[in-house]
Design a protein around this motif. Structure first.
Motif, PDB file in Angstrom:
ATOM      1  N   ARG A   3      72.946  11.642  37.926  1.00  0.00           N
ATOM      2  CA  ARG A   3      72.347  11.106  39.155  1.00  0.00           C
ATOM      3  C   ARG A   3      73.437  10.753  40.155  1.00  0.00           C
ATOM      4  O   ARG A   3      73.297  11.025  41.350  1.00  0.00           O
ATOM      5  N   ARG A   4      74.497  10.136  39.704  1.00  0.00           N
ATOM      6  CA  ARG A   4      75.600   9.806  40.619  1.00  0.00           C
ATOM      7  C   ARG A   4      76.227  11.064  41.209  1.00  0.00           C
ATOM      8  O   ARG A   4      76.532  11.109  42.399  1.00  0.00           O
ATOM      9  N   LYS A   5      76.386  12.075  40.359  1.00  0.00           N
ATOM     10  CA  LYS A   5      76.969  13.340  40.813  1.00  0.00           C
ATOM     11  C   LYS A   5      76.163  13.942  41.957  1.00  0.00           C
ATOM     12  O   LYS A   5      76.720  14.493  42.909  1.00  0.00           O
ATOM     13  N   HIS A   6      74.841  13.812  41.893  1.00  0.00           N
ATOM     14  CA  HIS A   6      73.954  14.377  42.913  1.00  0.00           C
ATOM     15  C   HIS A   6      73.522  13.345  43.954  1.00  0.00           C
ATOM     16  O   HIS A   6      72.617  13.578  44.743  1.00  0.00           O
TER      17      HIS A   6
END
Length: 67
Positions: A3-6
């Motif tokens: 989620r953080r990556k996106h």
């Protein structure tokens, strides 16, 4: 981590919120095609409305004895 990556802060909490987010997604619209996309959105809105007005087992177990 994904989620953080996106850059996704939080996931939708309800089907209604998820459908609202889906409506903003041009990738899904393009992937499904306009016809299928519109029918899918309509079907999910109807599904949420049916769920929203139903009395669920948890409500019966929780509130029946109270009232």
């Amino acid at each position: 981590r994904d989620r953080r990556k996106h850059k996704i802060k939080e996931l939708p909490g309800t089907l209604r919120e998820a459908v609202n987010e889906l409506e903003k997604d041009p990738v899904m619209r393009a992937a499904l095609g306009e016809h299928a996309y519109n029918h899918f959105i309509d079907a999910k809105r109807q599904e949420f409305d049916a769920y929203r007005v139903a009395v669920h087992e948890w409500e019966i177990q929780t509130y029946l004895a109270e009232y």
